[in-house]
Every structure is written in structure tokens, then in C-alpha cells.
Design an enzyme around this catalytic site. Structure first.
Site, PDB file in Angstrom:
ATOM      1  N   HIS A 129      27.066 -47.627 -41.170  1.00  7.61           N
ATOM      2  CA  HIS A 129      28.474 -47.360 -40.814  1.00  7.61           C
ATOM      3  C   HIS A 129      28.634 -46.276 -39.752  1.00  7.61           C
ATOM      4  CE1 HIS A 129      32.722 -47.322 -42.869  1.00  7.61           C
ATOM      5  NE2 HIS A 129      32.827 -47.282 -41.571  1.00  7.61           N
ATOM      6  N   PRO A 175      41.752 -52.321 -33.012  1.00  5.64           N
ATOM      7  CA  PRO A 175      42.159 -52.884 -31.714  1.00  5.64           C
ATOM      8  C   PRO A 175      43.641 -52.657 -31.437  1.00  5.64           C
ATOM      9  CG  PRO A 175      41.968 -54.629 -33.338  1.00  5.64           C
ATOM     10  CD  PRO A 175      41.455 -53.374 -34.005  1.00  5.64           C
ATOM     11  N   ARG A 195      45.273 -48.224 -34.374  1.00  7.09           N
ATOM     12  CA  ARG A 195      45.782 -47.818 -35.703  1.00  7.09           C
ATOM     13  C   ARG A 195      47.291 -48.035 -35.795  1.00  7.09           C
ATOM     14  NH1 ARG A 195      41.813 -44.509 -34.048  1.00  7.09           N
ATOM     15  NH2 ARG A 195      39.949 -44.760 -35.313  1.00  7.09           N
ATOM     16  N   GLY A 196      47.742 -49.071 -35.137  1.00  8.19           N
ATOM     17  CA  GLY A 196      49.158 -49.437 -35.215  1.00  8.19           C
ATOM     18  C   GLY A 196      49.970 -48.950 -34.028  1.00  8.19           C
ATOM     19  N   TYR A 227      35.439 -47.498 -48.259  1.00 12.95           N
ATOM     20  CA  TYR A 227      36.874 -47.778 -48.356  1.00 12.95           C
ATOM     21  C   TYR A 227      37.389 -47.811 -49.796  1.00 12.95           C
ATOM     22  CZ  TYR A 227      36.123 -49.435 -43.518  1.00 12.95           C
ATOM     23  OH  TYR A 227      35.773 -49.564 -42.193  1.00 12.95           O
TER      24      TYR A 227
HETATM   25  P1  ATR Z   1      42.513 -50.322 -38.376  1.00 12.67           P
HETATM   26  O1  ATR Z   1      41.290 -50.862 -37.723  1.00 12.67           O
HETATM   27  O2  ATR Z   1      42.337 -48.910 -38.771  1.00 12.67           O
HETATM   28  O3  ATR Z   1      43.064 -51.175 -39.464  1.00 12.67           O
HETATM   29  P2  ATR Z   1      44.388 -51.319 -36.341  1.00 12.67           P
HETATM   30  O4  ATR Z   1      43.909 -52.668 -36.665  1.00 12.67           O
HETATM   31  O5  ATR Z   1      44.312 -50.865 -34.933  1.00 12.67           O
HETATM   32  O6  ATR Z   1      43.614 -50.230 -37.202  1.00 12.67           O
HETATM   33  O7  ATR Z   1      45.874 -51.112 -36.821  1.00 12.67           O
HETATM   34  C1  ATR Z   1      46.261 -51.238 -38.167  1.00 12.67           C
HETATM   35  C2  ATR Z   1      47.699 -50.804 -38.290  1.00 12.67           C
HETATM   36  O8  ATR Z   1      48.514 -51.654 -37.494  1.00 12.67           O
HETATM   37  C3  ATR Z   1      48.244 -50.862 -39.694  1.00 12.67           C
HETATM   38  O9  ATR Z   1      48.996 -49.698 -39.903  1.00 12.67           O
HETATM   39  C4  ATR Z   1      49.141 -52.097 -39.688  1.00 12.67           C
HETATM   40  O10 ATR Z   1      50.259 -51.903 -40.515  1.00 12.67           O
HETATM   41  P3  ATR Z   1      50.761 -53.014 -41.598  1.00 12.67           P
HETATM   42  O11 ATR Z   1      49.815 -52.934 -42.735  1.00 12.67           O
HETATM   43  O12 ATR Z   1      52.123 -52.539 -41.920  1.00 12.67           O
HETATM   44  O13 ATR Z   1      50.724 -54.335 -40.894  1.00 12.67           O
HETATM   45  C5  ATR Z   1      49.572 -52.205 -38.261  1.00 12.67           C
HETATM   46  N1  ATR Z   1      49.757 -53.589 -37.800  1.00 12.67           N
HETATM   47  C6  ATR Z   1      48.849 -54.583 -37.882  1.00 12.67           C
HETATM   48  N2  ATR Z   1      49.304 -55.705 -37.277  1.00 12.67           N
HETATM   49  C7  ATR Z   1      50.539 -55.407 -36.814  1.00 12.67           C
HETATM   50  C8  ATR Z   1      51.529 -56.151 -36.113  1.00 12.67           C
HETATM   51  N3  ATR Z   1      51.313 -57.400 -35.732  1.00 12.67           N
HETATM   52  N4  ATR Z   1      52.701 -55.520 -35.808  1.00 12.67           N
HETATM   53  C9  ATR Z   1      52.918 -54.235 -36.171  1.00 12.67           C
HETATM   54  N5  ATR Z   1      52.027 -53.474 -36.834  1.00 12.67           N
HETATM   55  C10 ATR Z   1      50.835 -54.059 -37.156  1.00 12.67           C
END
Ligand code: ATR
Length: 328
Positions: A124, A204, A207-208, A57
Site C-alpha cells: 500500500h 481521480p 477527493r470530491g 480501511y
Molecule cells: P477517493 O479515491 O478518496 O474515494 P475520489 O474518488 O477522488 O476520492 O472522490 C470521492 C469523493 O467524491 C467522495 O466524497 C464522493 O462523495 P459521495 O460518497 O457523496 O458520492 C464524491 N463523489 C463521487 N462521485 C461523485 C459525483 N459523481 N458527483 C459528486 N461527488 C462525487
């Protein structure tokens, strides 16, 4: 919500942790250092105790190392090694699960994180070039040397999990798991439940996408890897957002947000799972922590369970799928 253990008899953590990748990489420009540090400190103050990063990362381990100075004892820190990248071109160079690479990587991660031990150290991605016994054997030595406290595998097949577990207990397997991505339920989750291994569910929130906050066709920053993710491609994105409406309906009925429903679904689906949603915003972090109070009815679960089969697009592009190997 009660804490959940990482591996049988392992450390108990808040079931809602923090995936730190997006703070530094893959979702557009990295957060400025001061803002990232503030967010990480606020997370700890709110009771988040499980932080997940990786060598892959970019500057994320260094970022965590700076922010966690003086706070290391309050948290469970997980990182990962294996995939190699030529950062000058961005080209992926495969996965190296050898002892030599594990030793190189762990020393560098310890230095970047500013700590003398890693609580959970994952391979990983699968290394198809060598037996899993070799990698877990190497990690076992790192446990004996006190550099890492527990061993994890990420995106591993049920067979490799069993074989690795026979060499040294595997505490956790990290895999994508969400309302939209349920492949793990076929073979991996039953194996984890049988062996007393924790499922650390990444992405979870899809990815948003599952939060409903991203609308099709816009909203992605320059350098955001979702622009090449099949689920976020034109027609697929629109079709998938139509499914997100079903999550929104459940959320409305429960007086919760869609993000909370998505996280509550994972925690209700697998009693041995913890989630590590990623966020760069305090408001979203607080929202996600609120999922601990959301309980879903059997009808809610049934309507959410029906969605995965209708999702359009694979969870990664071809390069990303290839590196998963035969992970399920
Ligand atoms: P990853 O494992 O790749 O981080 P994720 O947890 O499924 O994926 O989702 C992350 C994404 O959800 C991010 O783009 C995050 O955006 P922000 O940095 O703007 O928060 C978004 N995200 C996380 N929590 C959120 C929430 N409660 N409401 C809306 N978007 C959210």
C-alpha cells in the site's frame, strides 16, 4: 468504452471501477451495512467489475466480504497491505513489507473478504526499511501459492517499480492521479507504459473537489479526513474551487458533469490507466459510469492540463506526505 487490462495480458476490467474506502472509512461515519450492500450490488448490476479496498480501511474488507457473497466470480477484487496503525490511538506505526507481515495480512484479508484468492494484492505504501525486491519476492510466493493472482505497488517510485518488476511482473501501480495531481507523469507513468503496467488512478475526483459538489468551508462530516487536508484548508479550498470552474465550463460544453470530465481526463491522458472513483451514492456511481461516453477535444485537454500547476496545497498533510516516501 472498451475494457482495459490490468497488467500486460492480465484481466480486462471496466475502466471505471469503484474505490470502496469511503464506504467505511476516512470520509466520516461508515455507511450502514444494508445500504453499503445495496450500493455494491447495484454497482455490479451496472457493470462495475473492479473493486478496490485495503486492510487499512477499517471494516471495509468485512463489508465487501458480506456484500460479495455469491458474487465473487463476477468481480476483480483488489486489496492492499503494509501500513500498520494502532487503532486504539489512531497512531500510524509505519509500513511493514516483510514476508511475515504479508503472510499475516493476506490470510486476514482472505478471511474478511470471504474468498480463497485476491485478484490484485498491493503493497500500500513504500517500506523504506527494506529493499523492494524482498517484498515483491514475498508476494511472488503468494502468487505461486494461489492466494493472490497479481502483484501491485501503490505510490511507488519509478526505480522501485523497475526493481520490483525484475523480481516478478508488477500488474498495476496505484497512485493518485487527477486533473489536480499529475506528479506521476514525470517518471512513473513513462515507466509503466514501457513495462506494460496499468496505472490504477485513485482519487481521480480530487477527493470530491473536482466535482464542484463540495463548497468551501462546509459540507464535511465529523471525522472526515479532508478537514486536515491542505487542499481543503480555508483559503486554499476557495482558490482551488476557482480552478474547478474551468472543469465546469468544459463539462457544460460537452453536456457532461464535472465528475465525468475529471474521469474522462484521466482515461484520455493515459491509455494504460483505469480509475477507481469512490462514492457512497447510487446517483453519483451512475454519473461516474457515464464518463465512459465523454470525449474531450484537444482544446478541452489543454485547458484542463493548465490547472494542476495552479493548485494550492499538497495532496496530503505532513504525516500523509511522509508515508509516501520518495514515491515519485
Ligand atoms: P477517493 O479515491 O478518496 O474515494 P475520489 O474518488 O477522488 O476520492 O472522490 C470521492 C469523493 O467524491 C467522495 O466524497 C464522493 O462523495 P459521495 O460518497 O457523496 O458520492 C464524491 N463523489 C463521487 N462521485 C461523485 C459525483 N459523481 N458527483 C459528486 N461527488 C462525487
Amino acid at each position: 468504452m472498451d475494457k482495459r487490462e490490468i497488467g500486460r495480458g492480465g484481466t480486462r476490467v471496466n475502466p471505471i471501477g469503484l474505490g470502496c474506502m469511503g464506504i467505511s472509512a476516512f470520509y466520516g461515519p461508515p455507511m450502514p451495512d444494508a445500504e453499503a450492500t445495496k450500493l455494491l450490488h447495484e454497482a455490479i448490476a451496472l457493470g462495475v467489475d473492479h473493486f478496490d479496498t485495503a486492510e487499512l480501511y477499517m471494516d471495509n474488507e468485512e463489508q465487501l466480504g458480506r456484500a460479495l457473497k455469491g458474487k465473487r466470480d463476477q468481480i476483480f477484487l483488489a486489496t492492499k497491505f503494509g501500513p500498520l496503525v494502532d487503532w486504539s490511538t489512531g497512531r500510524r506505526l509505519g509500513v511493514d513489507g516483510s514476508e511475515a507481515n504479508a503472510r499475516r495480512a493476506v490470510e486476514q484479508s482472505l478471511r474478511r473478504l470471504g474468498t480463497d484468492h485476491i485478484d490484485l494484492y498491493y503493497l500500500h505504501r513504500p517500506d523504506a526499511s527494506r529493499p523492494i525486491e524482498e517484498t515483491v519476492g514475498a508476494l511472488k510466493k503468494l502468487v505461486e501459492e494461489g492466494k493472490i493472482r497479481a502483484i501491485g505497488l501503490s505510490e511507488a517510485s519509478a526505480e522501485n517499480i523497475r526493481r520490483g518488476h525484475a523480481v516478478h511482473p508488477i500488474a498495476a501501480v496505484q497512485t493518485e492521479y487527477s486533473i489536480f495531481t499529475r506528479d506521476v507523469e514525470t517518471k512513473v507513468l513513462p515507466a509503466l507504459q514501457e513495462l506494460g503496467i496499468t496505472l490504477v488512478a485513485y482519487s481521480p475526483l480530487g477527493r470530491g473537489m473536482l466535482t464542484g459538489a463540495l463548497r468551501a468551508g462546509g459540507d464535511l462530516a465529523q471525522g472526515d479526513f479532508r478537514a486536515s487536508n491542505p487542499r481543503f484548508a480555508g483559503d486554499a479550498w476557495a482558490a482551488n474551487l476557482a480552478l474547478v470552474q474551468a472543469i465546469e465550463s468544459v463539462a457544460k460544453a460537452r453536456n457532461a458533469t464535472s465528475a465525468q470530465v475529471a474521469l474522462a481526463w484521466v482515461l484520455a491522458s493515459a491509455p494504460n490507466a483505469v480509475v477507481i472513483p469512490g462514492t457512497t451514492k447510487l446517483a453519483n456511481l451512475k454519473d461516474n459510469l457515464g464518463a465512459a461516453k465523454v470525449s474531450l477535444s484537444a482544446e478541452d485537454m489543454a485547458s484542463l492540463n493548465a490547472l494542476a500547476a495552479q493548485v494550492k496545497g499538497q495532496r496530503y498533510d505532513e504525516q500523509g506526505m511522509a508515508i509516501l516516501g520518495t514515491s515519485v
